[in-house]
Write a protein that holds these residues in place. Structure first.
Motif, PDB file in Angstrom:
ATOM      1  N   GLU A   1       0.821  -1.206   0.000  1.00 46.23           N
ATOM      2  CA  GLU A   1       0.000   0.000   0.000  1.00 46.23           C
ATOM      3  C   GLU A   1       0.854   1.255   0.000  1.00 46.23           C
ATOM      4  O   GLU A   1       0.419   2.314  -0.452  1.00 46.23           O
ATOM      5  CB  GLU A   1      -0.924   0.007   1.225  1.00 46.23           C
ATOM      6  N   ALA A   2       2.069   1.140   0.535  1.00 45.37           N
ATOM      7  CA  ALA A   2       2.988   2.288   0.579  1.00 45.37           C
ATOM      8  C   ALA A   2       3.939   2.298  -0.609  1.00 45.37           C
ATOM      9  O   ALA A   2       4.829   3.141  -0.686  1.00 45.37           O
ATOM     10  CB  ALA A   2       3.788   2.249   1.883  1.00 45.37           C
ATOM     11  N   GLY A   3       3.767   1.337  -1.529  1.00 46.85           N
ATOM     12  CA  GLY A   3       4.602   1.304  -2.726  1.00 46.85           C
ATOM     13  C   GLY A   3       5.970   0.701  -2.521  1.00 46.85           C
ATOM     14  O   GLY A   3       6.883   0.952  -3.313  1.00 46.85           O
ATOM     15  N   VAL A   4       6.133  -0.122  -1.469  1.00 48.03           N
ATOM     16  CA  VAL A   4       7.418  -0.780  -1.230  1.00 48.03           C
ATOM     17  C   VAL A   4       7.156  -2.269  -0.989  1.00 48.03           C
ATOM     18  O   VAL A   4       6.021  -2.738  -1.061  1.00 48.03           O
ATOM     19  CB  VAL A   4       8.167  -0.155  -0.030  1.00 48.03           C
ATOM     20  N   LEU A   5       8.222  -3.010  -0.698  1.00 43.23           N
ATOM     21  CA  LEU A   5       8.128  -4.448  -0.481  1.00 43.23           C
ATOM     22  C   LEU A   5       8.469  -4.804   0.958  1.00 43.23           C
ATOM     23  O   LEU A   5       9.142  -4.040   1.660  1.00 43.23           O
ATOM     24  CB  LEU A   5       9.096  -5.183  -1.421  1.00 43.23           C
ATOM     25  N   PRO A   6       8.021  -5.966   1.433  1.00 38.88           N
ATOM     26  CA  PRO A   6       8.401  -6.400   2.786  1.00 38.88           C
ATOM     27  C   PRO A   6       9.918  -6.565   2.884  1.00 38.88           C
ATOM     28  O   PRO A   6      10.573  -6.956   1.915  1.00 38.88           O
ATOM     29  CB  PRO A   6       7.691  -7.742   2.945  1.00 38.88           C
ATOM     30  N   TYR A   7      10.439  -6.300   4.078  1.00 35.43           N
ATOM     31  CA  TYR A   7      11.871  -6.455   4.297  1.00 35.43           C
ATOM     32  C   TYR A   7      12.196  -7.922   4.573  1.00 35.43           C
ATOM     33  O   TYR A   7      11.557  -8.564   5.402  1.00 35.43           O
ATOM     34  CB  TYR A   7      12.327  -5.602   5.480  1.00 35.43           C
ATOM     35  N   GLY A   8      13.217  -8.434   3.899  1.00 36.78           N
ATOM     36  CA  GLY A   8      13.728  -9.773   4.180  1.00 36.78           C
ATOM     37  C   GLY A   8      13.076 -10.848   3.351  1.00 36.78           C
ATOM     38  O   GLY A   8      11.894 -10.797   3.021  1.00 36.78           O
ATOM     39  N   ARG A   9      13.846 -11.858   3.019  1.00 31.89           N
ATOM     40  CA  ARG A   9      13.350 -12.973   2.228  1.00 31.89           C
ATOM     41  C   ARG A   9      12.346 -13.782   3.046  1.00 31.89           C
ATOM     42  O   ARG A   9      12.577 -14.085   4.209  1.00 31.89           O
ATOM     43  CB  ARG A   9      14.523 -13.876   1.826  1.00 31.89           C
ATOM     44  N   PRO A  10      11.194 -14.149   2.462  1.00 29.57           N
ATOM     45  CA  PRO A  10      10.227 -14.989   3.178  1.00 29.57           C
ATOM     46  C   PRO A  10      10.856 -16.314   3.579  1.00 29.57           C
ATOM     47  O   PRO A  10      11.698 -16.866   2.875  1.00 29.57           O
ATOM     48  CB  PRO A  10       9.109 -15.203   2.158  1.00 29.57           C
ATOM     49  N   SER A  11      10.433 -16.832   4.741  1.00 32.43           N
ATOM     50  CA  SER A  11      10.979 -18.100   5.226  1.00 32.43           C
ATOM     51  C   SER A  11      10.404 -19.283   4.467  1.00 32.43           C
ATOM     52  O   SER A  11      10.941 -20.371   4.505  1.00 32.43           O
ATOM     53  CB  SER A  11      10.676 -18.256   6.724  1.00 32.43           C
ATOM     54  N   VAL A  12       9.261 -19.067   3.796  1.00 35.01           N
ATOM     55  CA  VAL A  12       8.666 -20.113   2.970  1.00 35.01           C
ATOM     56  C   VAL A  12       8.309 -19.522   1.626  1.00 35.01           C
ATOM     57  O   VAL A  12       8.192 -18.316   1.471  1.00 35.01           O
ATOM     58  CB  VAL A  12       7.397 -20.704   3.635  1.00 35.01           C
ATOM     59  N   ALA A  13       8.146 -20.393   0.641  1.00 33.07           N
ATOM     60  CA  ALA A  13       7.831 -19.912  -0.704  1.00 33.07           C
ATOM     61  C   ALA A  13       6.353 -19.555  -0.783  1.00 33.07           C
ATOM     62  O   ALA A  13       5.496 -20.364  -1.107  1.00 33.07           O
ATOM     63  CB  ALA A  13       8.163 -20.998  -1.727  1.00 33.07           C
ATOM     64  N   THR A  14       6.050 -18.318  -0.475  1.00 39.06           N
ATOM     65  CA  THR A  14       4.658 -17.891  -0.414  1.00 39.06           C
ATOM     66  C   THR A  14       4.238 -17.067  -1.616  1.00 39.06           C
ATOM     67  O   THR A  14       3.068 -16.709  -1.734  1.00 39.06           O
ATOM     68  CB  THR A  14       4.433 -17.023   0.840  1.00 39.06           C
ATOM     69  N   GLY A  15       5.186 -16.728  -2.461  1.00 41.34           N
ATOM     70  CA  GLY A  15       4.838 -15.841  -3.550  1.00 41.34           C
ATOM     71  C   GLY A  15       4.520 -14.442  -3.067  1.00 41.34           C
ATOM     72  O   GLY A  15       3.884 -13.662  -3.763  1.00 41.34           O
ATOM     73  N   GLY A  16       4.960 -14.125  -1.844  1.00 37.28           N
ATOM     74  CA  GLY A  16       4.726 -12.796  -1.308  1.00 37.28           C
ATOM     75  C   GLY A  16       3.362 -12.629  -0.665  1.00 37.28           C
ATOM     76  O   GLY A  16       3.017 -11.551  -0.221  1.00 37.28           O
ATOM     77  N   LYS A  17       2.549 -13.685  -0.626  1.00 34.30           N
ATOM     78  CA  LYS A  17       1.207 -13.590  -0.069  1.00 34.30           C
ATOM     79  C   LYS A  17       1.174 -14.154   1.354  1.00 34.30           C
ATOM     80  O   LYS A  17       1.950 -15.019   1.710  1.00 34.30           O
ATOM     81  CB  LYS A  17       0.212 -14.347  -0.949  1.00 34.30           C
ATOM     82  N   ALA A  18       0.227 -13.635   2.141  1.00 34.55           N
ATOM     83  CA  ALA A  18       0.062 -14.137   3.501  1.00 34.55           C
ATOM     84  C   ALA A  18      -0.487 -15.559   3.466  1.00 34.55           C
ATOM     85  O   ALA A  18      -1.443 -15.844   2.740  1.00 34.55           O
ATOM     86  CB  ALA A  18      -0.885 -13.229   4.278  1.00 34.55           C
ATOM     87  N   VAL A  19       0.132 -16.448   4.207  1.00 33.53           N
ATOM     88  CA  VAL A  19      -0.338 -17.823   4.284  1.00 33.53           C
ATOM     89  C   VAL A  19      -0.575 -18.194   5.736  1.00 33.53           C
ATOM     90  O   VAL A  19       0.051 -17.657   6.644  1.00 33.53           O
ATOM     91  CB  VAL A  19       0.662 -18.812   3.648  1.00 33.53           C
ATOM     92  N   GLY A  20      -1.487 -19.125   5.935  1.00 27.48           N
ATOM     93  CA  GLY A  20      -1.792 -19.572   7.284  1.00 27.48           C
ATOM     94  C   GLY A  20      -3.117 -20.272   7.307  1.00 27.48           C
ATOM     95  O   GLY A  20      -3.691 -20.608   6.265  1.00 27.48           O
ATOM     96  N   ILE A  21      -3.623 -20.491   8.495  1.00 27.52           N
ATOM     97  CA  ILE A  21      -4.889 -21.174   8.668  1.00 27.52           C
ATOM     98  C   ILE A  21      -5.973 -20.140   8.962  1.00 27.52           C
ATOM     99  O   ILE A  21      -5.690 -19.077   9.537  1.00 27.52           O
ATOM    100  CB  ILE A  21      -4.786 -22.206   9.819  1.00 27.52           C
TER     101      ILE A  21
END
Length: 421
Positions: free
Chosen positions: A202-222
């Motif tokens: 939303e701020a036009g930037v990316l999350p800091y740090g490589r994801p610990s799992v291959a999520t494609g940049g999307k939130a994953v969980g239950i």
């Protein structure tokens, strides 16, 4: 090359998110939770009421926190986080200002309800939610840093209170409440309005740090609905609440030392200093726990359990030496820090980030419920059965926390297998 889903650079907007977390805990949260004990020594006498009558507004605060936690969690998930946090800050500042204007017992209960509604977002949800969205790595460290400022703020504002009240400049408690309201607004609104967005995208930037799992940049969980059908959820639910109940044992230190006989030191003064030592220690330990939890939440959990046990034993059996009592308070500070730092990290590790705020808000319901009951529970045990009973019950509950935590970690994979985007 696929589309980048992270950045290895800490940009200005990431720093502003961290700064916002620091300011809302330093201001609104520390003013609410870390200074009421100073007012307790003055306000009941000014109002002509019993201390317990006045202090009941703190219980109201905790109960409103507990009851509103799921509702506020849904607001976080559905609406602009800037609106939710700014409204929360206004509730805190407005509560203090109402007290300063009306100067009556009834307004404390209204203000307590306002602050309880506000602190769900400001203390329990904002920092974990922002860290989960903005930081794939170092989230625990950043969370610990931000939460450390509840303790730092407490130490700071207590000194400000002493300076204003004892300086001889004629400032009464009502004027100090007005100052508190203005501080709450000034330290929060510029940051909640201008410095954050719910997600870095939303701020036009990316999350800091490589994801610990291959999520494609999307939130994953239950999902929250699935989480609540899992026994692991209720294990975490229980141990999180019990941890908060155990942190309130530290509030009994002054009363405990005052009850001691045949000691060579000023028992009450030592008890007050123990609380101060614990407050400073837990600020440092929140950062240390965040760093260690980034590497291993499980090891951090066991370390927190160990420091809880050691801290209780040192305080219980260290009455022959002031240094031992201070050491026990400092060690207990590491366990104290686990409530607001380690618990949300464990929730994230087990249940993921997909519906994190909804799941964590439900857990914080029980956390705040036991927080509201904690002072009464420990004071009753201590007054009825003595402080050895307090420490015995605390040790038993620590073992319960250990067993529930071990069960949660052992069964985490069964929950993680159901993670989806």
């Amino acid at each position: 090359m696929g589309e980048a889903t992270y950045t290895d650079k800490m940009g200005v907007k990431h720093v502003l998110v961290i700064l916002t977390g620091i300011m809302i805990t330093l201001g609104c949260s520390a003013l609410v939770f870390s200074t009421w004990s100073a007012f307790q020594a003055v306000v009941p006498e000014v109002l002509g009421v019993e201390t317990a009558t006045w202090a009941f507004y703190v219980t109201v605060l905790y109960f409103v926190e507990a009851l509103s936690a799921p509702f506020i969690g849904r607001l976080f998930a559905k609406y602009d986080i800037r609106v939710v946090l700014s409204a929360s800050a206004i509730l805190v500042g407005g509560g203090f200002l109402l007290i300063s204007v009306f100067k009556s017992m009834w307004v404390f209960y209204i203000a307590g309800a306002m602050m309880g509604l506000a602190e769900v977002g400001l203390l329990w949800l904002a920092v974990p939610a922002l860290c989960n969205s903005w930081f794939n790595q170092k989230a625990g460290t950043i969370q610990g840093l931000c939460m450390a400022f509840t303790g730092i703020g407490g130490a700071l504002w207590l000194q400000v209170f002493n300076a204003l009240y004892a300086s001889g400049n004629g400032m009464d408690v009502w004027s100090i409440y007005m100052v508190w309201g203005l501080i709450a607004l000034v330290t929060s609104l510029p940051f909640t309005i201008f410095c954050i967005r719910k997600t870095p995208q939303e701020a036009g930037v990316l999350p800091y740090g490589r994801p610990s799992v291959a999520t494609g940049g999307k939130a994953v969980g239950i999902s929250a609905s699935k989480a609540m059908k899992s026994p692991v959820f209720y294990a975490v639910f229980l141990f999180a609440g019990i941890i908060n109940l155990l942190t309130i044992v530290a509030q009994q230190f002054p009363s405990y030392t005052k009850s001691l006989t045949d000691v060579t030191f000023d028992a009450l003064a030592v008890g007050v200093m123990m609380s101060t030592v614990m407050m400073v220690a837990q600020a440092v330990c929140k950062l240390a726990l965040g760093v260690s939890a980034d590497k291993s939440p499980k090891i951090s959990f066991f370390a927190a359990f160990a420091t809880g046990v050691i801290g209780v034993l040192l305080v219980w059996f260290g009455t022959g030496s002031e240094i031992m009592l201070y050491a026990g308070s400092a060690v207990y500070g590491f366990f104290f820090a686990s409530c607001v730092v380690l618990v949300p990290i464990v929730v994230r590790q087990i249940f993921g980030t997909r519906e994190y705020t909804d799941i964590y808000s439900r857990i914080s319901l029980f956390v705040n419920l036991l927080g509201g009951l904690g002072s009464t529970i420990w004071a009753f045990i201590g007054g009825s059965f003595g402080y050895p009973a307090v420490f015995t019950v605390a040790l038993v509950l620590l073992v319960v926390v250990l067993l529930l935590g071990m069960y949660s970690f052992a069964n985490a994979k069964s929950v993680q297998k159901e993670w989806t985007e």
